[in-house]
Scaffold this motif. Structure first.
Motif, short mmCIF file in Angstrom:
data_model
loop_
_atom_site.label_atom_id
_atom_site.label_comp_id
_atom_site.label_asym_id
_atom_site.label_seq_id
_atom_site.Cartn_x
_atom_site.Cartn_y
_atom_site.Cartn_z
N ARG A 112 1.04 -1.05 -0.08
CA ARG A 112 -0.02 -0.10 0.29
C ARG A 112 0.62 1.45 0.27
O ARG A 112 1.34 0.90 0.53
CB ARG A 112 -0.79 0.47 0.96
CG ARG A 112 -2.08 1.43 0.93
CD ARG A 112 -2.95 1.03 2.24
NE ARG A 112 -3.89 1.69 1.97
CZ ARG A 112 -5.50 1.39 2.20
NH1 ARG A 112 -5.86 0.27 2.27
NH2 ARG A 112 -6.26 2.13 1.67
N THR A 113 0.66 2.37 -1.29
CA THR A 113 1.29 3.30 -1.18
C THR A 113 1.02 4.95 -0.91
O THR A 113 -0.10 5.01 -2.01
CB THR A 113 2.37 3.14 -2.65
OG1 THR A 113 3.07 2.27 -2.32
CG2 THR A 113 3.22 4.47 -2.48
N TRP A 118 -5.13 9.29 -2.49
CA TRP A 118 -5.35 8.27 -3.05
C TRP A 118 -4.15 8.18 -2.34
O TRP A 118 -2.66 7.64 -2.17
CB TRP A 118 -5.37 8.19 -4.44
CG TRP A 118 -3.60 8.84 -5.30
CD1 TRP A 118 -3.19 7.73 -5.47
CD2 TRP A 118 -3.07 9.90 -5.67
NE1 TRP A 118 -1.57 8.11 -5.98
CE2 TRP A 118 -2.20 9.62 -5.95
CE3 TRP A 118 -3.80 11.88 -5.31
CZ2 TRP A 118 -0.98 10.60 -6.63
CZ3 TRP A 118 -3.32 12.29 -6.12
CH2 TRP A 118 -1.59 11.79 -6.70
N ASP A 119 -4.76 6.07 -2.49
CA ASP A 119 -3.09 4.87 -2.32
C ASP A 119 -3.42 4.35 -3.44
O ASP A 119 -4.30 4.12 -4.16
CB ASP A 119 -3.98 3.98 -1.29
CG ASP A 119 -3.74 5.32 0.14
OD1 ASP A 119 -3.98 6.01 0.40
OD2 ASP A 119 -4.02 3.97 1.39
N GLU A 120 -2.20 3.96 -3.72
CA GLU A 120 -2.29 2.89 -4.53
C GLU A 120 -1.60 1.41 -3.80
O GLU A 120 -1.19 0.99 -2.75
CB GLU A 120 -0.39 3.00 -5.85
CG GLU A 120 -0.46 4.24 -6.25
CD GLU A 120 -2.15 4.49 -7.17
OE1 GLU A 120 -1.95 3.16 -7.76
OE2 GLU A 120 -1.25 5.18 -7.73
N GLU A 122 -1.17 -3.28 -4.13
CA GLU A 122 -1.83 -4.27 -5.15
C GLU A 122 -2.14 -5.24 -4.16
O GLU A 122 -1.57 -4.88 -3.29
CB GLU A 122 -0.02 -4.03 -4.82
CG GLU A 122 0.74 -5.46 -5.47
CD GLU A 122 0.96 -5.45 -6.66
OE1 GLU A 122 1.41 -6.08 -7.39
OE2 GLU A 122 1.52 -3.80 -7.06
N THR A 149 -4.96 -1.05 -12.37
CA THR A 149 -3.33 -0.20 -12.99
C THR A 149 -2.34 -1.03 -13.68
O THR A 149 -2.20 -0.42 -15.03
CB THR A 149 -3.39 0.72 -12.08
OG1 THR A 149 -2.95 -0.10 -11.35
CG2 THR A 149 -4.06 1.70 -11.26
N GLY A 157 -2.84 -4.41 -9.66
CA GLY A 157 -3.00 -3.03 -8.84
C GLY A 157 -3.98 -2.49 -8.74
O GLY A 157 -4.73 -2.15 -10.26
N SER A 159 -5.65 2.08 -8.29
CA SER A 159 -6.43 3.54 -7.11
C SER A 159 -7.64 3.47 -6.82
O SER A 159 -7.86 3.34 -7.04
CB SER A 159 -5.44 4.05 -8.39
OG SER A 159 -4.39 4.04 -9.11
#
Length: 199
Positions: A112-113, A118-120, A122, A149, A157, A159
């Motif tokens: 989690r990035t 927002w957050d990306e 995986e 994504t 992934g 978003s």
């Protein structure tokens, strides 16, 4: 049929273990406001049938062994938040994608990035489902319609926009959490039809 547009963040009131199956009671004042016995409500992306409707903003549904085996519903406990969506009414807005509430498997949050707003995220997925997931295609994650994504052989992934972070369970997920996955039903039918033609 559902669209993957979560209407309400509900909560589990109780889970009754009945051996091979279970009965779950969920609080959701919005989704129960016009519900009737026998109606379908998606709980974290799993289509469940309303079996009890006491009129206090809750409903109960039975979870069969197949659903307990193939979804993350078996881990539900009292107090846990859940994504809720009523079945699409004829003539209703169609904002997400075709979601049946028939979960194909369970994924795991791998990474989690956080972004500015927002957050990306995986998400790992069973290898048997990877062929149905396409970049810029649709997937339902715990009942939430999302755009893919990127995709690999064992992960994909997404978003998460501010609305998704604030109004669904996805905002609170951490690495290691399990999520229900429903791939695009059109991809599954296309594969089945092409397989029949090839024979």
């Amino acid at each position: 049929m559902f669209t993957g547009i979560v209407e309400e963040l509900g909560s589990v009131v109780a889970v009754e273990d009945r051996g091979l199956d279970a009965r779950v009671r969920v609080r959701g004042p919005l989704v129960t406001s016009d519900a009737h016995l026998g109606d379908s409500i998606a709980v974290d992306g799993v289509c469940l049938t309303v079996a009890e409707l006491p009129g206090d903003g809750t409903f109960a549904a039975d979870v069969m062994p197949e659903s307990l085996r193939r979804t993350a519903l078996g881990a539900l406990r009292a107090g846990v938040p859940v994504n809720l969506e009523r079945a699409l009414a004829v003539g209703g807005r169609y904002g997400g994608h075709v979601v049946q509430g028939h979960v194909d498997g369970v994924g795991t949050i791998l990474r989690r990035t956080p972004g500015e707003r927002w957050d990306e995220v995986e998400i790992g997925l069973p290898a048997t489902l990877a062929r149905y997931v396409a970049e810029k295609g649709a997937i339902a994650v715990s009942g939430v319609s999302l755009t893919v994504t990127h995709v690999s052989d064992d992960a994909f992934g997404v978003s998460l926009i501010p609305t998704t972070l604030a109004h669904t369970t996805l905002g609170g997920l951490v690495v290691g959490d399990a999520v229900n996955l429903e791939v695009d039903v059109l991809a599954k039918y296309a594969e089945r039809l092409l397989g029949a033609v090839a024979r």
